[in-house]
Design an enzyme around this catalytic site. Structure first.
Site, short mmCIF file in Angstrom:
data_model
loop_
_atom_site.label_atom_id
_atom_site.label_comp_id
_atom_site.label_asym_id
_atom_site.label_seq_id
_atom_site.Cartn_x
_atom_site.Cartn_y
_atom_site.Cartn_z
N HIS A 1 43.07 40.63 38.90
CA HIS A 1 43.31 39.29 38.32
C HIS A 1 43.54 39.43 36.81
O HIS A 1 42.84 38.85 35.99
CB HIS A 1 42.14 38.35 38.61
CG HIS A 1 42.50 36.90 38.44
ND1 HIS A 1 41.87 35.88 39.11
CD2 HIS A 1 43.44 36.30 37.68
CE1 HIS A 1 42.38 34.72 38.75
NE2 HIS A 1 43.34 34.93 37.89
N GLU B 1 36.90 37.42 44.83
CA GLU B 1 37.03 38.17 43.57
C GLU B 1 35.66 38.25 42.92
O GLU B 1 34.93 37.28 42.89
CB GLU B 1 38.02 37.45 42.63
CG GLU B 1 39.44 37.42 43.12
CD GLU B 1 40.39 36.74 42.12
OE1 GLU B 1 39.97 36.46 40.99
OE2 GLU B 1 41.54 36.46 42.51
N ARG C 1 46.82 32.17 43.22
CA ARG C 1 45.43 32.14 43.67
C ARG C 1 45.38 32.77 45.06
O ARG C 1 46.21 32.49 45.92
CB ARG C 1 44.90 30.70 43.73
CG ARG C 1 44.56 30.09 42.35
CD ARG C 1 43.29 30.68 41.76
NE ARG C 1 42.88 30.04 40.51
CZ ARG C 1 43.32 30.40 39.32
NH1 ARG C 1 44.22 31.36 39.19
NH2 ARG C 1 42.88 29.80 38.22
#
Ligand code: 8YV
Length: 324
Positions: free
Chosen positions: A285, A266, A237
């Site tokens: 991601h 993000e 993360r």
């Protein structure tokens, strides 16, 4: 009042799996980012007993307050930092997630980022496409064999990454809150204290979950300990890293480079300083983002929800103490 339980769905679900849900529940679609209290009537919310969501939905006390009969929240993700777990436990809301099925996919991106950094593969592609090769050879890079791979956090994904690093003839070390029995039994990596991990790693991979304790836990102090030739990789993360300190460390040469599949913000805006650093490899991601892995995750997330609302013990629970 509907007779069948109502469930919120906040993620696109393949037709066959959606049919499984529709065969048992009344589905209420709530687009990600929208809050049930804002888009659903109190009458509809009173019947909601389950939800299928992604980490972009905050499962906080307010949300659970607005869904008074919520019994199960199924995360289409292994990470559950979007959930206020103490509040879920107080309200007896079972939290399910999707561990294990994504281990290989995330590990592959982790090791892929290592190769991109060590062999400068992304810059190499641009070098050829730009015609620069016609003016001379691409600069030499570095071997990874014989180097030290350090894992901050050792669990299901970490063990797959460790096995991969060993396959590249790397010495693998790790730091975790406690010794990982499976890692020790399989000889996948050697336990070291946290400072030794940052000092000795040539490739330092962050794989700890995001919690109040781990938020911004890798910052200026850690980067200052790392070798100036070391690479940092984060496929966990973004907020585990102090991103401002990382940018400074990359700019000042405290570390050689970073491979990031996750960021504090993000999607990452194009004007982020990270986008202009030549010693950073960025991904969107995508750790678990393969057809096969996301299908397996969705099957697990849907079946967790169905099982839990049907009185069947779900496969993956974050707070199993609530079950039964
Ligand atoms: C998510 C992730 O699954 O699993 C996790 O924790 O971060 C990703 O693999 C993806 O963002 C879809 O929810």
């Amino acid at each position: 009042m509907t007779t069948r339980p109502r469930v919120i769905v906040s993620v696109p679900v393949p037709e066959d799996l959606r049919a499984e849900l529709a065969g048992r529940f009344d589905i209420v679609d709530v687009p990600v980012g929208e809050r049930p209290a804002e888009v659903l009537s109190a009458q509809v919310r009173a019947d909601i007993q389950g939800q299928l969501i992604t980490p972009r939905t905050r499962v906080d006390d307010d949300l659970m307050q607005s869904l008074p009969r919520l019994r199960v929240s199924s995360n289409f993700a292994v990470g559950y930092d979007n959930v206020d777990l103490p509040a879920a436990n107080r309200r007896k809301v079972l939290i399910c997630n999707t561990p294990n099925v994504l281990n290989n996919a995330v590990a592959d991106v982790t090791l892929g980022l290592m190769l991109c950094l060590a062999r400068n593969l992304v810059a190499g592609d641009a070098f050829v496409r730009s015609g620069a090769w016609t003016r001379g050879p691409f600069p030499l890079t570095h071997d990874i064999r014989g180097k030290t791979f350090g894992l901050l956090g050792m669990g299901r994904i970490g063990r797959v990454v460790a096995r991969g690093a060993q396959a590249f003839d790397m010495k693998v070390i790790y730091h975790n809150r406690r010794l990982d029995e499976e890692t020790e039994a399989l000889g996948l990596a050697s336990y070291v204290d946290r400072d030794t991990l940052f000092r000795d790693a040539d490739v330092l991979c962050v794989l700890v979950p995001l919690t109040a304790e781990t938020r911004h836990s890798v910052g200026a102090r850690e980067f200052a300990m790392m070798k100036p030739t070391a690479y940092l990789i984060n496929t966990a993360r973004g907020a585990v890293l102090d991103e401002a300190a990382l940018i400074e460390a990359l700019r000042s040469g405290k570390i050689a480079g970073a491979g990031l599949d996750v960021m504090e913000t993000e999607p990452l805006p194009a004007d982020s300083p990270l986008c202009s650093l030549p010693n950073v490899v960025l991904q969107a991601h995508v750790g678990s983002a393969t057809h096969e892995t996301r299908r397996a995750m969705m099957e697990l997330a849907v079946h967790n929800l169905i099982d839990a609302l049907s009185g069947i013990r779900p496969t993956a629970m974050v707070n199993p103490e609530l079950w039964g």
